[in-house]
Design a protein around this motif. Structure first.
Motif, PDB file in Angstrom:
ATOM      1  N   GLY A 128     -26.814 -10.622 -44.586  1.00 43.93           N
ATOM      2  CA  GLY A 128     -25.556 -10.021 -44.178  1.00 43.93           C
ATOM      3  C   GLY A 128     -24.347 -10.841 -44.560  1.00 43.93           C
ATOM      4  N   TYR A 129     -24.278 -11.250 -45.818  1.00 45.01           N
ATOM      5  CA  TYR A 129     -23.155 -12.054 -46.307  1.00 45.01           C
ATOM      6  C   TYR A 129     -21.949 -11.176 -46.634  1.00 45.01           C
ATOM      7  CZ  TYR A 129     -26.623 -15.752 -46.731  1.00 45.01           C
ATOM      8  OH  TYR A 129     -27.601 -16.686 -46.469  1.00 45.01           O
ATOM      9  N   LEU A 130     -20.766 -11.740 -46.446  1.00 43.91           N
ATOM     10  CA  LEU A 130     -19.528 -11.018 -46.716  1.00 43.91           C
ATOM     11  C   LEU A 130     -19.433 -10.607 -48.185  1.00 43.91           C
ATOM     12  CD1 LEU A 130     -16.742  -9.949 -45.919  1.00 43.91           C
ATOM     13  CD2 LEU A 130     -15.859 -12.296 -46.193  1.00 43.91           C
ATOM     14  N   ASP A 131     -19.939 -11.437 -49.089  1.00 40.34           N
ATOM     15  CA  ASP A 131     -19.826 -11.098 -50.514  1.00 40.34           C
ATOM     16  C   ASP A 131     -20.642  -9.869 -50.901  1.00 40.34           C
ATOM     17  OD1 ASP A 131     -22.596 -12.216 -51.292  1.00 40.34           O
ATOM     18  OD2 ASP A 131     -21.620 -13.997 -50.495  1.00 40.34           O
ATOM     19  N   ASN A 132     -21.580  -9.450 -50.049  1.00 43.47           N
ATOM     20  CA  ASN A 132     -22.262  -8.183 -50.301  1.00 43.47           C
ATOM     21  C   ASN A 132     -21.274  -7.026 -50.298  1.00 43.47           C
ATOM     22  OD1 ASN A 132     -25.378  -8.842 -48.437  1.00 43.47           O
ATOM     23  ND2 ASN A 132     -24.476  -9.859 -50.199  1.00 43.47           N
ATOM     24  N   LEU A 133     -20.236  -7.156 -49.467  1.00 46.58           N
ATOM     25  CA  LEU A 133     -19.174  -6.151 -49.400  1.00 46.58           C
ATOM     26  C   LEU A 133     -18.111  -6.387 -50.463  1.00 46.58           C
ATOM     27  CD1 LEU A 133     -17.528  -3.868 -47.930  1.00 46.58           C
ATOM     28  CD2 LEU A 133     -16.605  -5.701 -46.453  1.00 46.58           C
ATOM     29  N   THR A 134     -17.630  -7.619 -50.577  1.00 52.73           N
ATOM     30  CA  THR A 134     -16.455  -7.869 -51.418  1.00 52.73           C
ATOM     31  C   THR A 134     -16.772  -7.985 -52.901  1.00 52.73           C
ATOM     32  OG1 THR A 134     -16.668 -10.254 -51.041  1.00 52.73           O
ATOM     33  CG2 THR A 134     -15.245  -9.017 -49.532  1.00 52.73           C
ATOM     34  N   LEU A 135     -17.940  -8.491 -53.254  1.00 51.52           N
ATOM     35  CA  LEU A 135     -18.280  -8.711 -54.655  1.00 51.52           C
ATOM     36  C   LEU A 135     -19.395  -7.794 -55.159  1.00 51.52           C
ATOM     37  CD1 LEU A 135     -18.146 -12.621 -54.837  1.00 51.52           C
ATOM     38  CD2 LEU A 135     -16.373 -10.968 -55.465  1.00 51.52           C
ATOM     39  N   ALA A 136     -20.438  -7.603 -54.361  1.00 49.43           N
ATOM     40  CA  ALA A 136     -21.563  -6.791 -54.823  1.00 49.43           C
ATOM     41  C   ALA A 136     -21.245  -5.298 -54.823  1.00 49.43           C
ATOM     42  CB  ALA A 136     -22.793  -7.060 -53.968  1.00 49.43           C
ATOM     43  N   ILE A 155     -26.263 -13.449 -36.672  1.00 50.44           N
ATOM     44  CA  ILE A 155     -25.256 -14.020 -37.555  1.00 50.44           C
ATOM     45  C   ILE A 155     -23.948 -13.240 -37.434  1.00 50.44           C
ATOM     46  CG2 ILE A 155     -24.655 -14.352 -39.990  1.00 50.44           C
ATOM     47  CD1 ILE A 155     -27.571 -15.051 -40.506  1.00 50.44           C
ATOM     48  N   ILE A 156     -24.054 -11.915 -37.322  1.00 49.71           N
ATOM     49  CA  ILE A 156     -22.851 -11.083 -37.146  1.00 49.71           C
ATOM     50  C   ILE A 156     -22.177 -11.416 -35.820  1.00 49.71           C
ATOM     51  CG2 ILE A 156     -21.971  -8.703 -37.080  1.00 49.71           C
ATOM     52  CD1 ILE A 156     -23.299  -9.464 -39.740  1.00 49.71           C
ATOM     53  N   GLU A 157     -22.979 -11.658 -34.801  1.00 56.24           N
ATOM     54  CA  GLU A 157     -22.461 -11.951 -33.459  1.00 56.24           C
ATOM     55  C   GLU A 157     -22.049 -13.413 -33.275  1.00 56.24           C
ATOM     56  OE1 GLU A 157     -24.183  -9.095 -30.006  1.00 56.24           O
ATOM     57  OE2 GLU A 157     -25.396 -10.815 -30.538  1.00 56.24           O
ATOM     58  N   ASN A 158     -22.332 -14.252 -34.272  1.00 54.72           N
ATOM     59  CA  ASN A 158     -22.080 -15.693 -34.167  1.00 54.72           C
ATOM     60  C   ASN A 158     -22.923 -16.351 -33.081  1.00 54.72           C
ATOM     61  OD1 ASN A 158     -20.116 -15.726 -36.234  1.00 54.72           O
ATOM     62  ND2 ASN A 158     -18.561 -15.032 -34.805  1.00 54.72           N
ATOM     63  N   THR A 159     -24.101 -15.802 -32.831  1.00 57.76           N
ATOM     64  CA  THR A 159     -25.036 -16.425 -31.890  1.00 57.76           C
ATOM     65  C   THR A 159     -26.227 -17.026 -32.617  1.00 57.76           C
ATOM     66  OG1 THR A 159     -26.174 -14.299 -31.546  1.00 57.76           O
ATOM     67  CG2 THR A 159     -24.393 -14.858 -30.021  1.00 57.76           C
ATOM     68  N   ALA A 160     -26.284 -16.877 -33.911  1.00 56.24           N
ATOM     69  CA  ALA A 160     -27.311 -17.511 -34.746  1.00 56.24           C
ATOM     70  C   ALA A 160     -26.601 -18.177 -35.917  1.00 56.24           C
ATOM     71  CB  ALA A 160     -28.326 -16.474 -35.248  1.00 56.24           C
ATOM     72  N   SER A 161     -27.224 -19.190 -36.485  1.00 58.01           N
ATOM     73  CA  SER A 161     -26.570 -19.939 -37.549  1.00 58.01           C
ATOM     74  C   SER A 161     -27.314 -19.803 -38.865  1.00 58.01           C
ATOM     75  CB  SER A 161     -26.476 -21.420 -37.179  1.00 58.01           C
ATOM     76  OG  SER A 161     -27.770 -21.998 -37.141  1.00 58.01           O
ATOM     77  N   LEU A 162     -26.581 -20.041 -39.937  1.00 58.77           N
ATOM     78  CA  LEU A 162     -27.183 -20.156 -41.265  1.00 58.77           C
ATOM     79  C   LEU A 162     -27.647 -21.606 -41.422  1.00 58.77           C
ATOM     80  CD1 LEU A 162     -24.410 -18.301 -43.313  1.00 58.77           C
ATOM     81  CD2 LEU A 162     -26.593 -17.339 -42.582  1.00 58.77           C
ATOM     82  N   TRP A 163     -28.705 -21.973 -40.729  1.00 61.09           N
ATOM     83  CA  TRP A 163     -29.056 -23.388 -40.666  1.00 61.09           C
ATOM     84  C   TRP A 163     -29.410 -23.954 -42.038  1.00 61.09           C
ATOM     85  CZ3 TRP A 163     -33.796 -24.397 -42.528  1.00 61.09           C
ATOM     86  CH2 TRP A 163     -34.811 -23.457 -42.371  1.00 61.09           C
ATOM     87  N   TRP A 164     -29.946 -23.126 -42.943  1.00 60.69           N
ATOM     88  CA  TRP A 164     -30.274 -23.618 -44.275  1.00 60.69           C
ATOM     89  C   TRP A 164     -29.006 -23.986 -45.055  1.00 60.69           C
ATOM     90  CZ3 TRP A 164     -31.329 -18.986 -42.072  1.00 60.69           C
ATOM     91  CH2 TRP A 164     -30.583 -17.877 -42.505  1.00 60.69           C
ATOM     92  N   GLN A 241     -16.659  -5.295 -38.024  1.00 53.55           N
ATOM     93  CA  GLN A 241     -15.827  -4.314 -38.713  1.00 53.55           C
ATOM     94  C   GLN A 241     -16.190  -4.239 -40.192  1.00 53.55           C
ATOM     95  OE1 GLN A 241     -13.722  -2.087 -37.328  1.00 53.55           O
ATOM     96  NE2 GLN A 241     -13.619  -1.227 -39.404  1.00 53.55           N
ATOM     97  N   GLN A 242     -16.442  -5.368 -40.796  1.00 53.75           N
ATOM     98  CA  GLN A 242     -16.831  -5.383 -42.209  1.00 53.75           C
ATOM     99  C   GLN A 242     -18.208  -4.751 -42.411  1.00 53.75           C
ATOM    100  OE1 GLN A 242     -16.356  -9.585 -42.495  1.00 53.75           O
ATOM    101  NE2 GLN A 242     -14.291  -9.476 -43.361  1.00 53.75           N
ATOM    102  N   LEU A 243     -19.091  -4.947 -41.444  1.00 53.89           N
ATOM    103  CA  LEU A 243     -20.390  -4.284 -41.506  1.00 53.89           C
ATOM    104  C   LEU A 243     -20.226  -2.772 -41.471  1.00 53.89           C
ATOM    105  CD1 LEU A 243     -23.497  -4.254 -41.411  1.00 53.89           C
ATOM    106  CD2 LEU A 243     -23.329  -4.510 -38.919  1.00 53.89           C
ATOM    107  N   LEU A 244     -19.343  -2.294 -40.613  1.00 59.41           N
ATOM    108  CA  LEU A 244     -19.081  -0.854 -40.550  1.00 59.41           C
ATOM    109  C   LEU A 244     -18.539  -0.338 -41.879  1.00 59.41           C
ATOM    110  CD1 LEU A 244     -17.450  -0.584 -37.002  1.00 59.41           C
ATOM    111  CD2 LEU A 244     -19.630   0.425 -37.711  1.00 59.41           C
ATOM    112  N   GLU A 245     -17.651  -1.110 -42.495  1.00 58.14           N
ATOM    113  CA  GLU A 245     -17.097  -0.712 -43.782  1.00 58.14           C
ATOM    114  C   GLU A 245     -18.188  -0.644 -44.848  1.00 58.14           C
ATOM    115  OE1 GLU A 245     -13.795  -2.299 -47.083  1.00 58.14           O
ATOM    116  OE2 GLU A 245     -13.979  -3.273 -45.117  1.00 58.14           O
ATOM    117  N   LEU A 246     -19.052  -1.635 -44.873  1.00 58.04           N
ATOM    118  CA  LEU A 246     -20.147  -1.646 -45.843  1.00 58.04           C
ATOM    119  C   LEU A 246     -21.090  -0.475 -45.604  1.00 58.04           C
ATOM    120  CD1 LEU A 246     -21.651  -3.195 -48.120  1.00 58.04           C
ATOM    121  CD2 LEU A 246     -22.853  -4.448 -46.314  1.00 58.04           C
TER     122      LEU A 246
END
Length: 373
Positions: A128-136, A155-164, A241-246
Motif C-alpha cells: 500500500g505505497y503512495l507511489d502506487n497511486l502517484t507513479l504507477a 500501515i494505513i492506520e499508522n499502527t504497523a510499521s515498515l520495519w524492513w 483518503q488516498q486509498l479511496l482515490e486509488l
C-alpha cells in the motif's frame, strides 16, 4: 527439452542483471535470456512452463535510479522492492502489446472455470505505497493495464510499521549496533556497505521469526542507538483518503494483506485469523465494497502453508496469492488460495522481464514449480 535450449538455460539462469532501464545495455546473460525467450527452439519448452500466464508481483514504483549518482554501489538492501518509472512504463507497454492483461477477479474466474486464455497476465502490488497511486496508476492508465493492490491496513492506520524499510534506515545511519541476546550484548560493526548488508540480512531474518510485539520491542532497541532523525514512513504510504482515490479507479482492485504484515506461519491460529480478518473488515468499512482477494505477507514456503491456505478458503476469499515462483496452469483451478507469482524488481532488464514472462526463470529457479503447490 532439446539439448541446445537446456544448455543455454543452465548457463545463464544464475547470471545477475546489472541493467534495468529500457534504454540501457543489458548484461551478457540478459542478452541470452532475451534470445532464449524469443527463440523458436525454446518455444515448445516455453509453452509448457509458461502455462496459461502469470501473476506479477510489484511493491514500489520510484523515480529513475539514474537520478542518484551512487546507484548500484550504496547500501541498498530493499532495492528489489522497487522498479524505476521508466522500466515500469516499458514493462506495461510490453504487456499491453503482447499479453492478455486481466484484472485479478476476471483472471481468477476464468481460471476457475477452465477458460483462462494463454499469455494471461495479472499485475499486483503489495503493502500500500503512495507511489502506487502517484507513479504507477498514471502508467497503468496510459497502457490500460488493470492491477490489484494488496493493502496492509495497519500501515494505513499508522499502527504497523515498515520495519524492513526502517531497519535499512537505522543500519545506514549507525556505525555500530548493540544487540542484546539474553544477558549478553553483541556488537555489530557497520564500517562499510558490505558490513551493513550482512547486518541487514541477519536482522531481517531474525525479525521475520518474531511476532509483532517482539518486532516492536526489537526495533525500539535499535532506535535508541541511532542519533539520526526518526524514520518517518507516513509520506511513503497511502493514507485513507488516498486509498479511496486509488480504489475509485476502474483499473484497480483492492485486496487484503493482513493488518500488521506478520509472518502468518509464526502465529497461533486465533491470531492468524484475526490478522487476515481485521484487514478485510477495515478495507470493507473504508471502501464500502467486498474484499475477496488476499496476499500472504512474505508468502514463501516458510511463511504461509496448508494451514493458511485452508483458513483463507474458510474465510471465503475467492483467491489468495503467495510469493512462490510459478505460472498459472490448469490445475491451479483447484488451488485458488495458493496461487504463485513472479517477482519483478530493480534488477530486471527488459530481456530478463521477457525471460520471466516466458517461464524460463521458474524452470531455472524451481524446476518443480509447475507441479508444486
Amino acid at each position: 527439452m532439446n539439448s541446445l535450449t537446456k544448455s543455454l538455460i543452465d548457463r545463464f539462469s544464475d547470471g545477475t542483471s546489472r541493467s534495468h532501464h529500457p534504454g540501457a545495455a543489458a548484461g551478457f546473460g540478459d542478452v541470452w535470456r532475451g534470445a532464449i525467450a524469443r527463440s523458436r527452439l525454446a518455444r515448445p519448452v516455453g509453452s509448457i512452463v509458461a502455462g496459461l500466464g502469470c501473476c506479477l508481483m510489484y511493491h514500489r514504483i520510484c523515480p529513475d535510479e539514474s537520478d542518484y549518482p551512487e546507484a548500484g554501489v550504496r547500501f541498498d538492501p530493499n532495492r528489489e522492492l522497487r522498479v524505476d518509472v521508466s522500466a515500469f512504463d516499458a514493462q506495461m507497454r510490453f504487456l499491453s502489446q503482447h499479453c492478455n492483461c486481466l484484472a485479478l477477479p476476471e483472471a481468477v474466474e476464468l481460471l476457475r472455470t477452465g477458460r483462462l486464455p494463454s499469455k494471461s497476465v495479472v499485475v499486483t502490488f503489495d503493502d500500500g505505497y503512495l507511489d502506487n497511486l502517484t507513479l504507477a496508476l498514471p502508467i497503468l492508465r496510459t497502457h490500460q493495464v488493470p492491477a490489484t493492490v494488496y493493502v496492509t491496513t495497519g500501515i494505513i492506520e499508522n499502527t504497523a510499521s515498515l520495519w524492513w524499510a526502517e531497519l535499512e534506515h537505522l543500519i545506514a545511519n549507525s556505525q555500530e549496533l548493540r544487540i542484546r541476546q539474553g544477558h549478553r550484548v553483541r556488537h555489530i560493526r557497520l564500517d562499510n556497505a558490505d558490513a551493513r548488508q550482512r547486518a541487514f540480512n541477519e536482522l531481517n531474518r531474525q525479525l521475520k521469526t518474531m511476532q509483532p510485539a517482539e518486532q516492536d520491542e526489537f526495533m525500539d532497541m535499535l532506535r535508541q542507538q541511532t542519533a539520526s532523525s526518526p524514520f518517518n514512513y507516513a509520506e511513503q504510504v497511502l493514507n485513507r483518503q488516498q486509498l479511496l482515490e486509488l480504489a475509485s479507479d476502474p483499473l484497480i482492485t483492492i485486496g487484503a494483506h493482513t493488518h500488521h504484515h506478520p509472518v502468518l506461519g509464526r502465529l497461533p491460529d486465533i491470531r492468524m485469523r484475526h490478522e487476515i480478518n481485521r484487514s478485510r473488515e477495515l478495507l470493507e468499512r473504508w471502501l464500502s465494497r467486498p474484499i475477496e482477494h488476499l496476499a500472504y505477507p512474505f508468502g514463501g514456503d516458510q511463511h504461509a502453508g496448508e494451514r493458511e491456505f485452508r483458513v483463507a478458503r474458510e474465510l471465503g476469499f475467492t483467491s489468495a496469492v503467495t510469493t512462490r515462483t510459478g505460472h498459472f496452469h490448469e490445475f491451479h483451478r483447484n488451488y485458488l488460495c495458493a496461487l504463485p507469482r513472479i517477482a519483478i524488481g530493480m534488477g530486471d532488464s527488459m530481456e530478463r522481464f521477457e525471460w520471466k514472462l516466458g517461464g524460463f526463470h521458474c524452470l531455472s529457479r524451481r524446476p518443480g514449480s509447475r507441479i508444486h503447490i
